[in-house]
Scaffold this motif. Structure first.
Motif, PDB file in Angstrom:
ATOM      1  N   LEU A 120       4.123  -1.530   3.424  1.00 57.67           N
ATOM      2  CA  LEU A 120       3.575  -0.177   3.457  1.00 57.67           C
ATOM      3  C   LEU A 120       4.657   0.864   3.188  1.00 57.67           C
ATOM      4  O   LEU A 120       5.734   0.816   3.776  1.00 57.67           O
ATOM      5  CB  LEU A 120       2.936   0.074   4.836  1.00 57.67           C
ATOM      6  CG  LEU A 120       2.461   1.489   5.184  1.00 57.67           C
ATOM      7  CD1 LEU A 120       1.378   1.957   4.216  1.00 57.67           C
ATOM      8  CD2 LEU A 120       1.929   1.531   6.622  1.00 57.67           C
ATOM      9  N   VAL A 163      -4.163   2.065   2.496  1.00 62.46           N
ATOM     10  CA  VAL A 163      -4.380   1.042   3.528  1.00 62.46           C
ATOM     11  C   VAL A 163      -5.846   1.005   3.945  1.00 62.46           C
ATOM     12  O   VAL A 163      -6.474  -0.061   3.986  1.00 62.46           O
ATOM     13  CB  VAL A 163      -3.503   1.315   4.780  1.00 62.46           C
ATOM     14  CG1 VAL A 163      -3.894   0.378   5.931  1.00 62.46           C
ATOM     15  CG2 VAL A 163      -2.030   1.149   4.458  1.00 62.46           C
ATOM     16  N   VAL A 184      -3.163  -5.810   3.164  1.00 56.43           N
ATOM     17  CA  VAL A 184      -1.881  -5.104   2.993  1.00 56.43           C
ATOM     18  C   VAL A 184      -0.750  -5.875   3.678  1.00 56.43           C
ATOM     19  O   VAL A 184      -0.849  -6.227   4.854  1.00 56.43           O
ATOM     20  CB  VAL A 184      -1.971  -3.674   3.580  1.00 56.43           C
ATOM     21  CG1 VAL A 184      -0.634  -2.955   3.451  1.00 56.43           C
ATOM     22  CG2 VAL A 184      -3.081  -2.893   2.888  1.00 56.43           C
ATOM     23  N   TYR A 222      -4.199  -7.190  10.006  1.00 55.46           N
ATOM     24  CA  TYR A 222      -4.227  -6.796   8.593  1.00 55.46           C
ATOM     25  C   TYR A 222      -4.626  -7.985   7.731  1.00 55.46           C
ATOM     26  O   TYR A 222      -4.159  -9.100   7.946  1.00 55.46           O
ATOM     27  CB  TYR A 222      -2.867  -6.257   8.166  1.00 55.46           C
ATOM     28  CG  TYR A 222      -2.675  -4.805   8.546  1.00 55.46           C
ATOM     29  CD1 TYR A 222      -2.893  -3.787   7.621  1.00 55.46           C
ATOM     30  CD2 TYR A 222      -2.302  -4.439   9.840  1.00 55.46           C
ATOM     31  CE1 TYR A 222      -2.742  -2.460   7.965  1.00 55.46           C
ATOM     32  CE2 TYR A 222      -2.144  -3.108  10.191  1.00 55.46           C
ATOM     33  CZ  TYR A 222      -2.363  -2.122   9.246  1.00 55.46           C
ATOM     34  OH  TYR A 222      -2.224  -0.797   9.600  1.00 55.46           O
ATOM     35  N   ALA A 270       0.859  -1.189   0.000  1.00 61.63           N
ATOM     36  CA  ALA A 270       0.000   0.000   0.000  1.00 61.63           C
ATOM     37  C   ALA A 270       0.889   1.232   0.000  1.00 61.63           C
ATOM     38  O   ALA A 270       1.797   1.356   0.817  1.00 61.63           O
ATOM     39  CB  ALA A 270      -0.906   0.014   1.229  1.00 61.63           C
TER      40      ALA A 270
END
Length: 404
Positions: A356, A277, A353, A350, A271
């Motif tokens: 990040l 996200v 995702v 999560y 993401a």
């Protein structure tokens, strides 16, 4: 962990004003990049990103475009009133709003409200060789915003053209400076397309066309979604625990082909930014809600704030996303339009995702809670490294790649 009882004071850290980047670097991709890889931290330059990403990654970008959302009106008394556009009221759809001619309505925050007694505010707009009047009339109050009716007496002009002519780009309040002409370029991502945000998805500000080309050359896949960032992204948590904080709602749009790409790249999703996200993780819960909704009732397409913590989901990510795809296929939907109020904080699992790219966020912010949940509480180590190694913070600051 009882997420609702998390104390926001536990997510405070000292951020000296001089560490907040007031302007971006002249070359976007020469910003610093902190690389957190399963507990190990190293320092790089942002254009190194393609060398650091795991093979087979799918990068997901938010292609929203920041609008010039601040309008200033001067009363006959000399008082200045600022009207800050938050989200469309009539028409409700962003695309229709910006092509509106003659009239439209928005939910707005009013600056210097006590000086506006309720009379229509009027200003003259010059657009090329055209001169016309724009009026703003105040309607009902909704929470902290007001319904504002705009009218203008040239039926050939769209509201988008009016904003481009007289609107001011809303840079973050913590920059403590006026918007400059350069912000019109630097406070947009190079891939911004869909107008609607009042704040930039700032993790994307580091990307250049060179970096994007390099990613594709190296075989990385990319997808785009749209989440219009609201002013609520800057809303501080004022309650002692996060249970007392009401998350803002944000609208997003994701194509069916993007959801299919997420299924194909399961386990390898990167993401770009916290807005991506919020959108990607919300897709999981929309899929779960569809699975649980066996009736013929039209789905609400809204993800409530606390849904991740109020029901333990046993649905796999693949099943949730596949359910969305099948529903969209069955209803001839190419694009899913929805909204999310999701709060992602320690205790959150999560689903979509895996990695990040994100900037460094304000103390005691919901974005810091999101990062902490992602790195399983290691945010202090990351932020200490960034402070000790001269990283620049917040919207125009440096970036990080986080692999938990």
């Amino acid at each position: 962990m009882d997420t609702k009882h998390i104390r926001i004071d536990d997510f405070n850290y000292p951020l000296p004003d001089e560490r907040i980047a007031k302007f971006p670097l002249s070359k976007r991709d020469e910003s610093k990049l902190l690389f957190y890889n399963q507990g190990k931290i190293s320092e790089h330059v942002f254009h190194d990103l393609p060398e650091l990403l795991p093979t087979g990654s799918l990068l997901v970008f938010n292609n929203t475009k920041v609008i010039q959302a601040r309008l200033h009106f001067k009363k006959s008394t000399g008082a200045l009133i600022e009207v800050f556009l938050l989200e469309p009221a009539a028409p409700k759809e962003y695309e229709q709003m910006f092509v509106s001619k003659g009239r439209c309505s928005w939910f707005c925050i009013i600056g210097n409200l006590k000086k506006w007694k309720g009379e229509a505010l009027v200003q003259t707009v010059t657009l090329g060789d055209k001169h016309f009047h724009l009026s703003a009339k105040r309607g009902e109050q909704y929470h902290t915003s007001h319904w504002i009716d705009f009218e203008w007496d040239d039926p050939t002009v769209t509201f988008a053209e009016i904003l481009d002519a007289i609107g001011e780009l809303p840079i973050p309040p913590y920059l403590k400076r006026n918007t400059q002409e350069s912000d019109k370029t630097t406070y947009q991502t190079v891939y911004s397309k869909i107008k609607g945000s009042v704040a930039a998805p700032t993790a994307g500000l580091h990307f250049t066309n060179d970096v994007l080309d390099n990613l594709r050359r190296k075989g990385f896949h990319t997808e785009e979604l749209t989440l219009h960032v609201g002013a609520g992204t800057f809303k501080p948590v004022k309650s002692d625990t996060i249970e007392g904080h009401e998350m803002h709602s944000e609208h997003f749009a994701v194509t069916r082909s993007t959801i299919e790409a997420l299924i194909r790249h399961a386990g390898h999703v990167v993401a770009v930014g916290t807005t991506s996200v919020r959108t990607l993780e919300s897709l999981y819960y929309l899929g779960c809600m569809l699975l649980h909704n066996q009736s013929d009732v039209e789905p609400t397409w809204h993800v409530p704030q606390w849904i991740p913590y109020e029901q333990s989901e046993t649905v796999s990510t693949q099943m949730a996303l596949q359910t969305l795809v099948e529903y969209m296929e069955g209803h001839d939907m190419v694009v899913l339009h929805a909204s999310t109020q999701i709060i992602i904080a320690p205790g959150y699992d999560y689903h979509v995702v895996n990695n990040l790219v994100t900037n460094f966020h304000q103390p005691k912010s919901t974005l810091l809670l999101l990062v902490s949940a992602f790195v399983h509480g290691d945010w202090r180590i990351i932020y200490r490294f960034a402070l000790d190694h001269g990283f620049r913070f917040l919207s125009y600051g440096d970036s990080s790649l986080l692999i938990p």
